[in-house]
Design a protein around this motif. Structure first.
Motif, mmCIF file in Angstrom:
data_model
loop_
_atom_site.group_PDB
_atom_site.id
_atom_site.type_symbol
_atom_site.label_atom_id
_atom_site.label_comp_id
_atom_site.label_asym_id
_atom_site.label_seq_id
_atom_site.Cartn_x
_atom_site.Cartn_y
_atom_site.Cartn_z
ATOM 1 N N LEU A 1 23.163 -24.298 -11.249
ATOM 2 C CA LEU A 1 21.746 -24.600 -11.090
ATOM 3 C C LEU A 1 21.392 -26.031 -11.471
ATOM 4 O O LEU A 1 20.535 -26.656 -10.840
ATOM 5 N N ASP A 2 22.023 -26.556 -12.520
ATOM 6 C CA ASP A 2 21.654 -27.900 -12.957
ATOM 7 C C ASP A 2 22.077 -28.977 -11.973
ATOM 8 O O ASP A 2 21.616 -30.125 -12.054
ATOM 9 N N ARG A 3 22.945 -28.627 -11.021
ATOM 10 C CA ARG A 3 23.326 -29.581 -9.981
ATOM 11 C C ARG A 3 22.399 -29.495 -8.773
ATOM 12 O O ARG A 3 22.472 -30.327 -7.858
ATOM 13 N N GLY B 1 15.379 -18.633 -2.393
ATOM 14 C CA GLY B 1 16.243 -17.514 -2.755
ATOM 15 C C GLY B 1 17.672 -17.998 -2.916
ATOM 16 O O GLY B 1 18.141 -18.842 -2.144
ATOM 17 N N MET B 2 18.352 -17.465 -3.908
ATOM 18 C CA MET B 2 19.741 -17.872 -4.153
ATOM 19 C C MET B 2 20.587 -16.631 -4.366
ATOM 20 O O MET B 2 20.202 -15.736 -5.123
ATOM 21 N N ARG C 1 18.053 -32.183 -5.027
ATOM 22 C CA ARG C 1 17.748 -32.129 -6.461
ATOM 23 C C ARG C 1 16.644 -33.127 -6.818
ATOM 24 O O ARG C 1 16.747 -34.315 -6.534
ATOM 25 N N GLY C 2 15.566 -32.619 -7.423
ATOM 26 C CA GLY C 2 14.452 -33.451 -7.839
ATOM 27 C C GLY C 2 13.399 -33.696 -6.785
ATOM 28 O O GLY C 2 12.358 -34.297 -7.076
ATOM 29 N N GLY D 1 24.958 -19.508 -3.683
ATOM 30 C CA GLY D 1 25.381 -19.985 -5.001
ATOM 31 C C GLY D 1 25.010 -19.018 -6.099
ATOM 32 O O GLY D 1 24.522 -17.913 -5.844
ATOM 33 N N ASP D 2 25.239 -19.436 -7.334
ATOM 34 C CA ASP D 2 24.931 -18.582 -8.478
ATOM 35 C C ASP D 2 24.423 -19.431 -9.635
ATOM 36 O O ASP D 2 24.288 -20.658 -9.524
ATOM 37 N N ALA D 3 24.167 -18.790 -10.770
ATOM 38 C CA ALA D 3 23.535 -19.458 -11.905
ATOM 39 C C ALA D 3 24.381 -20.579 -12.482
ATOM 40 O O ALA D 3 23.855 -21.478 -13.149
#
Length: 283
Positions: free
Chosen positions: A110-112, A77-78, A30-31, A105-107
């Motif tokens: 996403l923020d993690r 791709g997710m 992340r980031g 994973g799924d939507a």
């Protein structure tokens, strides 16, 4: 849309073979996706210019084609279906792509996985429409989901929805508008509007069956959606049956997930017309 599990499919073995293109510890990046995933060069560590997320990547044909065209962009791709993750990862490996990978994973998470403003673009190609009202919250283009994608996109980033389902398109377009996204293109023929889009095997099969591709391209709203905006989006019709065209007999192509509803409505119209004709014959 659920992928079928091939006969004699040994999933664990396939995952192991494709592991070099699957990232199961995605949150750790992340980031720093653009730097961490760039191949080392003689000049040391570099970074990709852009990061693109293909949400619901299926078997990976889209990210593979786009990665080959745009080597300066990292394509991620997710997908929530393990069999799709494996197929997509194997395709990345088979084509020797160094700027593409797949994460399970799924939507909802996403923020993690991505930091604020980390994504240059998001593509959502042919998502499951979930036509029933009670499943509306599962659609990846609800106002609530869009508001979740918003902070992860750059200010000038773009989200592209492409679907063969006219009802899903008609549901989604006002979802974007209600919460303030800037719709830059809304079309009932994306192939004509964007002829350079890669044609995947899946899209080719749909086209041969008579489908056209409806699409919405939009830039994120500058501010988070208000509770009033989210409520207004929820008050729009939630069943995709409400977005069916007036003339159900105008075309023979039935979008994925809508056949049961359309067949019922067509049968109902047929029976009503037959009753009307029978009544007319008696008077």
């Amino acid at each position: 849309m659920h992928a079928r599990m091939p006969k004699n499919f040994v999933l664990d073995q396939r995952i192991e073979r494709a592991a070099n293109a699957i990232e199961t510890g995605a949150a750790a990046y992340r980031g720093r996706w653009a730097e961490a995933c760039h191949p080392l060069t003689e000049h040391g560590t570099e970074r990709f210019e852009r990061v693109h997320l293909d949400l619901g990547c299926g078997k990976g044909a889209y990210i593979a084609a786009m990665a080959a065209r745009h080597p300066d962009t990292l394509f991620i791709g997710m997908d929530s279906e393990p069999v799709c993750v494996v197929h997509a990862a194997q395709l990345v490996l088979d084509r020797g792509l160094k700027n593409a990978l797949v994460i399970p994973g799924d939507a909802a998470r996403l923020d993690r996985i991505f930091a604020l403003g980390e994504l240059s673009s998001i593509s959502i190609n042919f998502p499951t429409p979930h036509p029933k009202r009670r499943n509306a919250r599962l659609r990846v283009t609800t106002a609530e989901h869009l508001d979740g994608y918003r902070p992860l996109l750059k200010a000038d980033g773009i989200l592209a929805l492409r679907t063969d389902s006219l009802p899903l398109y008609e549901f989604s377009l006002p979802q974007f508008k209600t919460i303030g996204w800037n719709v830059t293109c809304a079309t009932h023929d994306d192939r004509a509007a964007h002829p350079d889009q890669p044609i995947t095997e899946y899209e080719q099969r749909l086209t041969e069956q008579g489908a056209t591709v409806h699409a919405v391209y939009a830039r994120p709203a500058a501010q988070p959606a208000t509770q009033e905006q989210l409520q207004a989006a929820l008050e729009l019709p939630q069943s995709l049956i409400d977005y069916l065209p007036e003339d159900l007999f105008a075309g023979e192509y039935i979008p994925y997930g809508m056949s049961y509803a359309i067949d019922n409505l067509r049968n109902r119209r047929h029976h009503l017309a037959a009753r009307k004709d029978a009544y007319s014959d008696r008077i």
